[in-house]
Write an enzyme that holds these catalytic residues in place. Structure first.
Site, PDB file in Angstrom:
ATOM      1  N   THR A 184     -21.978 -21.089  -4.908  1.00 37.09           N
ATOM      2  CA  THR A 184     -22.537 -22.445  -4.906  1.00 37.09           C
ATOM      3  C   THR A 184     -23.990 -22.434  -4.448  1.00 37.09           C
ATOM      4  O   THR A 184     -24.391 -21.631  -3.603  1.00 37.09           O
ATOM      5  CB  THR A 184     -21.722 -23.400  -4.011  1.00 37.09           C
TER       6      THR A 184
ATOM      7  N   ALA B  70     -24.494 -28.362  -1.726  1.00 32.64           N
ATOM      8  CA  ALA B  70     -23.268 -29.106  -1.436  1.00 32.64           C
ATOM      9  C   ALA B  70     -22.872 -29.887  -2.693  1.00 32.64           C
ATOM     10  O   ALA B  70     -23.742 -30.331  -3.456  1.00 32.64           O
ATOM     11  CB  ALA B  70     -23.501 -30.046  -0.263  1.00 32.64           C
TER      12      ALA B  70
ATOM     13  N   GLY C  68     -14.638 -20.172   1.809  1.00 34.58           N
ATOM     14  CA  GLY C  68     -15.414 -20.995   2.743  1.00 34.58           C
ATOM     15  C   GLY C  68     -14.470 -21.643   3.733  1.00 34.58           C
ATOM     16  O   GLY C  68     -13.352 -21.157   3.944  1.00 34.58           O
ATOM     17  N   GLY C  69     -14.903 -22.767   4.291  1.00 34.20           N
ATOM     18  CA  GLY C  69     -14.092 -23.435   5.311  1.00 34.20           C
ATOM     19  C   GLY C  69     -13.394 -24.668   4.778  1.00 34.20           C
ATOM     20  O   GLY C  69     -13.226 -24.827   3.559  1.00 34.20           O
ATOM     21  N   ASP C  70     -13.003 -25.545   5.708  1.00 38.91           N
ATOM     22  CA  ASP C  70     -12.278 -26.757   5.326  1.00 38.91           C
ATOM     23  C   ASP C  70     -13.129 -27.661   4.431  1.00 38.91           C
ATOM     24  O   ASP C  70     -12.609 -28.336   3.550  1.00 38.91           O
ATOM     25  CB  ASP C  70     -11.853 -27.527   6.583  1.00 38.91           C
TER      26      ASP C  70
ATOM     27  N   GLU D 168     -14.101 -29.986  -0.980  1.00 39.33           N
ATOM     28  CA  GLU D 168     -14.868 -30.161  -2.231  1.00 39.33           C
ATOM     29  C   GLU D 168     -14.033 -29.808  -3.446  1.00 39.33           C
ATOM     30  O   GLU D 168     -13.984 -30.557  -4.427  1.00 39.33           O
ATOM     31  CB  GLU D 168     -16.068 -29.208  -2.213  1.00 39.33           C
TER      32      GLU D 168
ATOM     33  N   THR E 205     -13.720 -23.670  11.154  1.00 36.64           N
ATOM     34  CA  THR E 205     -12.433 -24.050  11.751  1.00 36.64           C
ATOM     35  C   THR E 205     -11.269 -23.445  10.966  1.00 36.64           C
ATOM     36  O   THR E 205     -10.315 -22.953  11.544  1.00 36.64           O
ATOM     37  CB  THR E 205     -12.268 -25.599  11.760  1.00 36.64           C
TER      38      THR E 205
ATOM     39  N   ARG F 210     -21.373 -24.617  17.126  1.00 32.89           N
ATOM     40  CA  ARG F 210     -21.824 -26.009  17.223  1.00 32.89           C
ATOM     41  C   ARG F 210     -20.706 -26.917  17.724  1.00 32.89           C
ATOM     42  O   ARG F 210     -20.952 -27.911  18.405  1.00 32.89           O
ATOM     43  CB  ARG F 210     -22.359 -26.505  15.871  1.00 32.89           C
TER      44      ARG F 210
HETATM   45  N1  LIG Z   1     -24.656 -23.539  -1.365  1.00 32.42           N
HETATM   46  C1  LIG Z   1     -24.462 -24.492  -0.458  1.00 32.42           C
HETATM   47  N2  LIG Z   1     -25.490 -24.946   0.314  1.00 32.42           N
HETATM   48  C2  LIG Z   1     -25.300 -25.893   1.244  1.00 32.42           C
HETATM   49  N3  LIG Z   1     -24.104 -26.483   1.504  1.00 32.42           N
HETATM   50  C3  LIG Z   1     -23.051 -26.070   0.773  1.00 32.42           C
HETATM   51  C4  LIG Z   1     -23.169 -25.053  -0.230  1.00 32.42           C
HETATM   52  N4  LIG Z   1     -21.949 -24.861  -0.783  1.00 32.42           N
HETATM   53  C5  LIG Z   1     -21.098 -25.699  -0.156  1.00 32.42           C
HETATM   54  N5  LIG Z   1     -21.747 -26.428   0.775  1.00 32.42           N
HETATM   55  C6  LIG Z   1     -21.209 -27.447   1.713  1.00 32.42           C
HETATM   56  O1  LIG Z   1     -21.089 -26.864   3.011  1.00 32.42           O
HETATM   57  C7  LIG Z   1     -20.145 -27.600   3.754  1.00 32.42           C
HETATM   58  C8  LIG Z   1     -19.495 -26.756   4.840  1.00 32.42           C
HETATM   59  O2  LIG Z   1     -18.930 -25.639   4.290  1.00 32.42           O
HETATM   60  P1  LIG Z   1     -17.612 -24.910   4.791  1.00 32.42           P
HETATM   61  O3  LIG Z   1     -16.515 -25.849   4.943  1.00 32.42           O
HETATM   62  O4  LIG Z   1     -17.411 -23.767   3.849  1.00 32.42           O
HETATM   63  O5  LIG Z   1     -18.017 -24.298   6.215  1.00 32.42           O
HETATM   64  P2  LIG Z   1     -17.910 -24.835   7.705  1.00 32.42           P
HETATM   65  O6  LIG Z   1     -18.267 -26.277   7.771  1.00 32.42           O
HETATM   66  O7  LIG Z   1     -18.695 -23.887   8.522  1.00 32.42           O
HETATM   67  O8  LIG Z   1     -16.390 -24.637   8.061  1.00 32.42           O
HETATM   68  P3  LIG Z   1     -15.193 -25.668   8.451  1.00 32.42           P
HETATM   69  O9  LIG Z   1     -15.210 -26.729   7.393  1.00 32.42           O
HETATM   70  O10 LIG Z   1     -13.966 -24.808   8.403  1.00 32.42           O
HETATM   71  O11 LIG Z   1     -15.472 -26.207   9.827  1.00 32.42           O
HETATM   72  C9  LIG Z   1     -19.149 -28.103   2.739  1.00 32.42           C
HETATM   73  O12 LIG Z   1     -18.890 -29.451   2.973  1.00 32.42           O
HETATM   74  C10 LIG Z   1     -19.813 -27.901   1.388  1.00 32.42           C
HETATM   75  O13 LIG Z   1     -19.903 -29.126   0.676  1.00 32.42           O
HETATM   76  C1  LIG Z   2     -10.767 -27.491  27.860  1.00 29.98           C
HETATM   77  C2  LIG Z   2     -10.228 -27.091  26.571  1.00 29.98           C
HETATM   78  C3  LIG Z   2     -10.378 -28.105  25.510  1.00 29.98           C
HETATM   79  C4  LIG Z   2     -10.206 -27.468  24.183  1.00 29.98           C
HETATM   80  C5  LIG Z   2      -9.974 -28.424  23.101  1.00 29.98           C
HETATM   81  C6  LIG Z   2      -9.895 -27.682  21.795  1.00 29.98           C
HETATM   82  C7  LIG Z   2      -9.419 -28.549  20.733  1.00 29.98           C
HETATM   83  C8  LIG Z   2      -9.492 -27.912  19.396  1.00 29.98           C
HETATM   84  C9  LIG Z   2      -8.805 -28.747  18.398  1.00 29.98           C
HETATM   85  C10 LIG Z   2      -9.215 -28.438  17.045  1.00 29.98           C
HETATM   86  C11 LIG Z   2      -8.612 -29.382  16.065  1.00 29.98           C
HETATM   87  C12 LIG Z   2      -9.121 -29.135  14.716  1.00 29.98           C
HETATM   88  C13 LIG Z   2      -8.674 -30.136  13.745  1.00 29.98           C
HETATM   89  C14 LIG Z   2      -9.275 -29.831  12.428  1.00 29.98           C
HETATM   90  C15 LIG Z   2     -10.385 -30.357  11.989  1.00 29.98           C
HETATM   91  C16 LIG Z   2     -11.005 -29.974  10.705  1.00 29.98           C
HETATM   92  O1  LIG Z   2     -10.580 -30.820   9.686  1.00 29.98           O
HETATM   93  C17 LIG Z   2     -12.524 -30.061  10.803  1.00 29.98           C
HETATM   94  C18 LIG Z   2     -13.146 -29.379   9.601  1.00 29.98           C
HETATM   95  O2  LIG Z   2     -13.058 -28.025   9.692  1.00 29.98           O
HETATM   96  N1  LIG Z   2     -13.028 -29.430  11.998  1.00 29.98           N
HETATM   97  C19 LIG Z   2     -13.565 -30.130  12.975  1.00 29.98           C
HETATM   98  O3  LIG Z   2     -13.726 -31.320  12.916  1.00 29.98           O
HETATM   99  C20 LIG Z   2     -14.011 -29.354  14.196  1.00 29.98           C
HETATM  100  C21 LIG Z   2     -13.371 -29.852  15.443  1.00 29.98           C
HETATM  101  C22 LIG Z   2     -13.711 -28.942  16.582  1.00 29.98           C
HETATM  102  C23 LIG Z   2     -13.349 -29.493  17.884  1.00 29.98           C
HETATM  103  C24 LIG Z   2     -13.734 -28.630  19.025  1.00 29.98           C
END
Ligand SMILES: Nc1ncnc2c1ncn2[C@@H]1O[C@H](COP(=O)(O)OP(=O)(O)OP(=O)(O)O)[C@@H](O)[C@H]1O
Ligand SMILES: CCCCCCCCCCCCC/C=C/[C@@H](O)[C@H](CO)NC(=O)CCCCC
Ligand SMILES: [Ca+2]
Length: 467
Positions: free
Chosen positions: A93, A96, A118-120, A125, A164, A233
């Site tokens: 990609t 986004a 990738g991630g969630d 997407e 995540t 982050r």
């Molecule tokens: N080439 C790209 N450049 C910038 N953003 C992109 C690109 N490809 C995808 N994305 C966007 O990046 C966002 C985050 O990506 P991704 O979910 O893979 O990683 P993350 O946010 O680090 O992980 P998580 O969702 O597990 O917390 C997605 O919402 C997607 O839309």
């Molecule tokens: C003192 C100890 C306290 C510890 C608390 C830890 C709690 C962790 C719970 C994590 C729950 C994740 C739920 C999933 C959310 C995802 O759809 C989303 C996209 O990837 N991630 C976040 O929003 C990222 C959310 C990140 C939260 C930290």
């Protein structure tokens, strides 16, 4: 010495903690004809496995998580796909929404599945692209919150490379690229509930993991500005949001999920072959047979709760992830047609910390007087602020005095709205209407397998099951 002939069989071997690995065994034989008979028979058997994918469309987000998506795919996944004779079209990609938009243009029907690396957010997407495309091709208007959506039978595979990776962890039991690749290769299939989110008859988003307002919405909003920090982050913004301790006032209305068996307080979790999800699958099939896609849900039995909340979390699955191995609702089901609605009311910082710590250990997260949990099929949320706006009684003075509630200056009650965190993406509206669509899509996964002490014990139990 007679000339030896040989063939190698590659197979899946279970490791610890739901990890799968590829292993191989080579068979030697002096009789060339016998060797060919074996390879031919094995090839024919493999040909008969219709659930295994032959052609996949792969999207790689090179910037997700620790920016390792491309390397992970090339080094760990592509060699396994080629060993399994799977052909792939790979798209890296460039921005986004690239994957989502692309899924509206390509001939998706020639593929046996779509893989996202990738991630969630990347999964989200691809899911939006596939579900959206299916509705478009079937003439269904996604903006209608009551529309019965068309199921998406093209499976999605997730190669975890995000921050995540909650959807992968909650459906496989581990966030490991090789394990996920092997689930794709052997053609596993796990149905998944999807929630649709609307505002004023306008479609906003679909969600499969967390829809969170308050705590998780605020973390996400803050963390988006710090993407350069990578997965860290969330720790930074998590601490900041915890210390700010903001409450939000609003009204939740929900319809309890009466058709599903089970409750959020159950001790058993959803596992491979879950009988509760199987029952929902049967119910869904019967319903579709009787009413087709025209089935409409009743408007009866709405329950209404008003209050001040630190967090409102609606989860379609446990939301287990490496940070929270049992998840936010350990007994939530992947495919029962319901979501668990968790309301965390105003409480002290210390009590909220006790609640958060239980995300990470074995203790009951719902055993607090300020936490309520309901299994629901639909819900609506309106913040106090938008209620006031709607009834035209907004106090302009409140706005002028900044973001804290003028009536209770010491209570940290926020008069600005929080943001909804929808599977890691922010929503533009705080007032939302949510509906769970039972088993709307499918993954290349099989749910989390019961832990077994070792492979021998597992094989024994399988043999006993077969007998
Ligand atoms: N080439 C790209 N450049 C910038 N953003 C992109 C690109 N490809 C995808 N994305 C966007 O990046 C966002 C985050 O990506 P991704 O979910 O893979 O990683 P993350 O946010 O680090 O992980 P998580 O969702 O597990 O917390 C997605 O919402 C997607 O839309
Ligand atoms: C003192 C100890 C306290 C510890 C608390 C830890 C709690 C962790 C719970 C994590 C729950 C994740 C739920 C999933 C959310 C995802 O759809 C989303 C996209 O990837 N991630 C976040 O929003 C990222 C959310 C990140 C939260 C930290
Ligand atoms: Ca569910």
């Amino acid at each position: 010495m007679a000339k030896l002939h040989a063939f190698t069989v590659y197979y899946v071997k279970r490791g610890r903690n739901h990890r799968w690995r590829c292993s191989d065994v080579t068979f030697w034989c002096v009789d060339e004809h016998l060797c060919n008979q074996w390879t031919q028979a094995l090839k024919e058997l493999l040909e008969m496995q219709k659930s295994r994918p032959k052609q996949l469309l792969v999207y790689i987000n090179p910037y997700g998580g620790k920016r390792q998506g491309k390397r992970i795919y090339e080094q760990k996944v592509a060699p396994l796909f080629s060993l399994a004779s799977i052909s792939t079209d790979v798209v890296i990609t460039e921005h986004a929404n690239h994957a989502k938009d692309n899924l509206f243009e390509v001939n998706i029907y020639k593929y046996d599945g779509v893989v996202c690396v990738g991630g969630d957010g990347m999964f989200s997407e691809v899911m939006h692209g596939l579900i959206g495309r299916m509705q478009k091709d079937s003439g269904i208007d996604q903006n209608n919150p009551k529309a019965s959506l068309v199921q998406c039978n093209i499976r999605i595979g997730i190669i975890p490379a995000g921050s995540t990776d909650c959807i992968c962890y909650s459906t496989v039991g581990i966030s490991d690229p090789v394990t996920s690749a092997l689930h794709i290769i052997i053609g596993d299939c796990q149905p998944l509930d999807v929630s649709s989110v609307h505002h004023n008859n306008t479609f906003l988003k679909y969600s499969v993991s967390l829809l969170g307002y308050g705590f998780y919405g605020d973390i996400l909003k803050d963390s988006e500005k710090k993407r350069w920090m990578g997965p860290m982050r969330y720790d930074y913004s998590g601490l900041k949001t915890f210390l700010s301790h903001h409450y939000y006032e609003g009204t939740i209305a929900y319809q309890p999920a009466k058709q599903t068996h089970g409750s959020p307080r159950d001790k058993e979790s959803c596992r491979t072959g879950c009988y509760i999800c199987k029952k929902s699958e049967k119910q869904l099939a019967e319903q579709t047979k009787e009413h087709g896609l025209k089935h409409e849900e009743g408007e009866e039995d709405w329950k209404v709760i008003k209050g001040k909340f630190l967090a409102i979390n609606a989860v379609n699955m446990s939301c287990a992830c490496p940070r929270s191995p049992k998840g936010l609702s350990p007994a939530a089901h992947l495919a029962d047609g319901s979501a668990d609605l968790i309301l965390v009311r105003k409480c002290s910082r210390f009590d909220f910390l006790r609640y958060l710590v239980r995300h990470t250990n074995q203790d009951d997260q719902f055993d607090f007087p300020f936490v309520d949990v309901y299994r629901v099929k639909r819900f609506q949320f309106t913040s106090k602020l938008s209620e006031d706006n709607e009834s035209n009684v907004m106090d302009i003075g409140k706005k002028r005095f900044g973001q804290f509630c003028r009536d209770h200056p010491a209570c940290c009650c926020n008069i600005v709205n929080s943001t909804w965190n929808c599977d890691g993406e922010t929503l533009d509206s705080s007032a939302i209407e949510v509906r769970v669509h039972c088993q709307l899509m499918k993954l290349f996964a099989r749910g989390i397998e019961e832990n077994c002490k070792d492979e021998a014990a597992y094989s024994q139990s399988r043999i006993e099951q077969l007998l």
